[in-house]
Design a protein around this motif. Structure first.
Motif, short mmCIF file in Angstrom:
data_model
loop_
_atom_site.label_atom_id
_atom_site.label_comp_id
_atom_site.label_asym_id
_atom_site.label_seq_id
_atom_site.Cartn_x
_atom_site.Cartn_y
_atom_site.Cartn_z
N SER A 6 0.71 -1.32 0.11
CA SER A 6 -0.07 0.00 0.01
C SER A 6 0.90 1.04 0.06
N PRO A 7 0.53 2.24 -0.83
CA PRO A 7 1.20 3.35 -0.86
C PRO A 7 0.88 4.36 0.30
N LEU A 8 -0.01 4.12 1.15
CA LEU A 8 -0.44 5.04 2.12
C LEU A 8 0.67 5.49 2.95
N ASP A 9 0.71 6.87 3.33
CA ASP A 9 1.96 7.30 4.05
C ASP A 9 1.02 7.34 5.69
N ALA A 10 1.52 6.43 6.35
CA ALA A 10 1.19 6.41 7.73
C ALA A 10 2.33 5.76 8.70
N ASP A 11 2.27 5.91 10.08
CA ASP A 11 3.12 5.25 10.90
C ASP A 11 3.57 3.74 10.82
N ASP A 12 2.28 3.26 10.28
CA ASP A 12 2.33 1.72 10.06
C ASP A 12 1.29 1.44 9.30
N VAL A 13 1.21 0.27 8.38
CA VAL A 13 0.05 0.18 7.30
C VAL A 13 0.07 -1.46 7.03
N HIS A 14 -0.85 -2.07 6.91
CA HIS A 14 -0.93 -3.45 6.68
C HIS A 14 -2.15 -3.54 5.75
N THR A 15 -2.00 -4.00 4.63
CA THR A 15 -3.29 -4.09 3.60
C THR A 15 -3.25 -5.55 3.13
N LEU A 16 -4.65 -6.00 2.70
CA LEU A 16 -5.00 -7.19 2.29
C LEU A 16 -5.92 -6.99 1.18
N SER A 17 -6.04 -7.90 0.17
CA SER A 17 -7.13 -8.21 -0.93
C SER A 17 -7.87 -9.17 -0.25
N VAL A 18 -9.28 -9.13 -0.83
CA VAL A 18 -10.03 -10.18 -0.19
C VAL A 18 -10.96 -10.89 -1.28
N LYS A 19 -11.16 -11.79 -1.43
CA LYS A 19 -12.25 -12.56 -2.48
C LYS A 19 -13.10 -13.30 -1.64
N MET A 59 -9.51 6.36 0.72
CA MET A 59 -10.61 6.21 1.96
C MET A 59 -9.73 6.51 3.25
N ALA A 60 -8.60 5.61 3.36
CA ALA A 60 -7.64 5.83 4.31
C ALA A 60 -6.86 7.08 4.69
N GLN A 61 -6.56 7.66 3.48
CA GLN A 61 -5.91 8.99 3.55
C GLN A 61 -6.98 10.13 4.04
N ALA A 62 -8.21 9.97 3.72
CA ALA A 62 -9.28 10.72 4.14
C ALA A 62 -9.34 10.47 5.67
N ALA A 63 -9.26 9.41 6.10
CA ALA A 63 -9.51 9.05 7.72
C ALA A 63 -8.15 9.32 8.42
N MET A 64 -6.87 9.34 7.61
CA MET A 64 -5.75 10.00 8.42
C MET A 64 -5.84 11.31 8.59
N GLU A 65 -6.30 12.16 7.64
CA GLU A 65 -6.33 13.38 7.61
C GLU A 65 -7.38 14.03 8.93
N ARG A 66 -8.23 13.30 9.15
CA ARG A 66 -9.30 13.54 10.06
C ARG A 66 -8.68 13.43 11.65
N ILE A 67 -7.93 12.38 11.62
CA ILE A 67 -7.19 11.80 12.64
C ILE A 67 -6.12 13.00 13.25
N GLU A 68 -5.27 13.16 12.10
CA GLU A 68 -4.15 14.30 12.35
C GLU A 68 -4.92 15.62 12.76
N ALA A 69 -6.04 16.00 12.20
CA ALA A 69 -6.74 17.25 12.65
C ALA A 69 -7.08 17.26 14.17
N ILE A 70 -7.51 16.06 14.45
CA ILE A 70 -7.99 15.79 15.87
C ILE A 70 -6.86 15.90 16.65
N ALA A 71 -5.57 15.26 16.38
CA ALA A 71 -4.56 14.98 17.10
C ALA A 71 -3.80 16.48 17.30
N ASP A 72 -3.66 17.19 16.35
CA ASP A 72 -3.06 18.39 16.34
C ASP A 72 -3.92 19.46 17.26
N SER A 73 -5.17 19.44 17.41
CA SER A 73 -5.83 20.13 18.03
C SER A 73 -5.89 19.83 19.50
#
Length: 253
Positions: free
Chosen positions: A182-195, A237-251
């Motif tokens: 996953s190309p997501l920029d985060a402290d740690d990330v683990h991604t799976l595809s599922v069928k 989706m994860a990038q949007a989620a990270m942005e919201r968490i960053e805003a909460i953490a910064d505030s």
């Protein structure tokens, strides 16, 4: 003499009438009498005498301490709910999915992160799209050490090659997982595809992704699946989620 005879006959007939009333015969009520009885009993005139009871189900309440918000899912407190995505964070095609309780993100038959670790806050939301796609989001807040351990737990316990999920009616769904980059920029990330395939009826398989990501003491779990999906949507989706968490953490810093 004739007057006396008529008097005696009248008395005899009256006696017969009184005797018939004393025989225990129930007098017949007319329509006016029945309406009076119904009114005293609180029964509407058009209501049948025998009525079936109607069961009123109790409303479902969220597990958390906060009232469910149809636009933002459920959380244990307002600050946690603010970490959840809105449908507009995904695209205009998405809406809130309708699950307002704090569901658990368990995979491969093991308890979810929010169950396995001591969480200080939990939030959950579900989403759906007109194309038949669906998504689930969890945000779990823990101590920093537990958040790091939670990511390792995701790799070792919430990751498996295949898992059988029993469904209602005695059928099964089969989940097959494959780790992916996953190309997501985060402290740690683990991604799976599922069928996801189904035993009965044999629906067209659903394809999807599961993503675990950490930002400080917050861990985000995202699940996205559909009959056809955009492979990179889980990352957006994860990038949007990270942005919201960053805003909460910064505030709160």
């Amino acid at each position: 003499m004739r007057l006396l005879l008529l008097t005696l006959i009248a008395l005899a007939l009256a006696g017969c009438s009184l005797a018939s009333d004393d025989d225990g015969e129930v007098p017949q009520r007319n329509a006016s009498d029945l309406a009076t009885v119904r009114a005293r009993a609180g029964i509407a005139e058009s209501t049948p005498t025998v009525r079936a009871a109607t069961m009123t189900p109790s409303p479902t309440q969220a597990t958390g301490t906060e009232t469910p918000d149809p636009q933002r899912g459920s959380a244990t407190d307002e600050a946690m709910r603010a970490t959840l995505m809105k449908p507009s964070d995904i695209s205009s095609m998405w809406t809130v999915g309708g699950s307002y309780s704090l569901a658990t993100a368990s995979l491969c038959g093991n308890p979810g992160i929010e169950e396995h670790f001591q969480a200080t806050g939990v939030a959950h939301a579900s989403f759906s799209a007109s194309s038949g796609e669906r998504a689930e989001q969890w945000v779990v807040r823990m101590t920093g050490a537990d958040a790091e351990a939670a990511m390792e737990y995701a790799r070792t316990s919430l990751t498996c090659e295949e898992h059988t999920q029993p469904l209602q009616g005695g059928s099964n769904a089969y989940w097959k997982f494959t780790p992916i980059e996953s190309p997501l920029d985060a402290d740690d990330v683990h991604t799976l595809s599922v069928k996801i395939t189904y035993q009965n009826p044999a629906f067209t398989p659903r394809m999807g992704n599961v993503l675990f990501a950490r930002h400080g003491e917050y861990v985000v779990i995202l699940m996205h699946d559909g009959f056809t999906i955009q492979p990179d949507l889980i990352v957006r989706m994860a990038q949007a989620a990270m942005e919201r968490i960053e805003a909460i953490a910064d505030s709160s810093a």
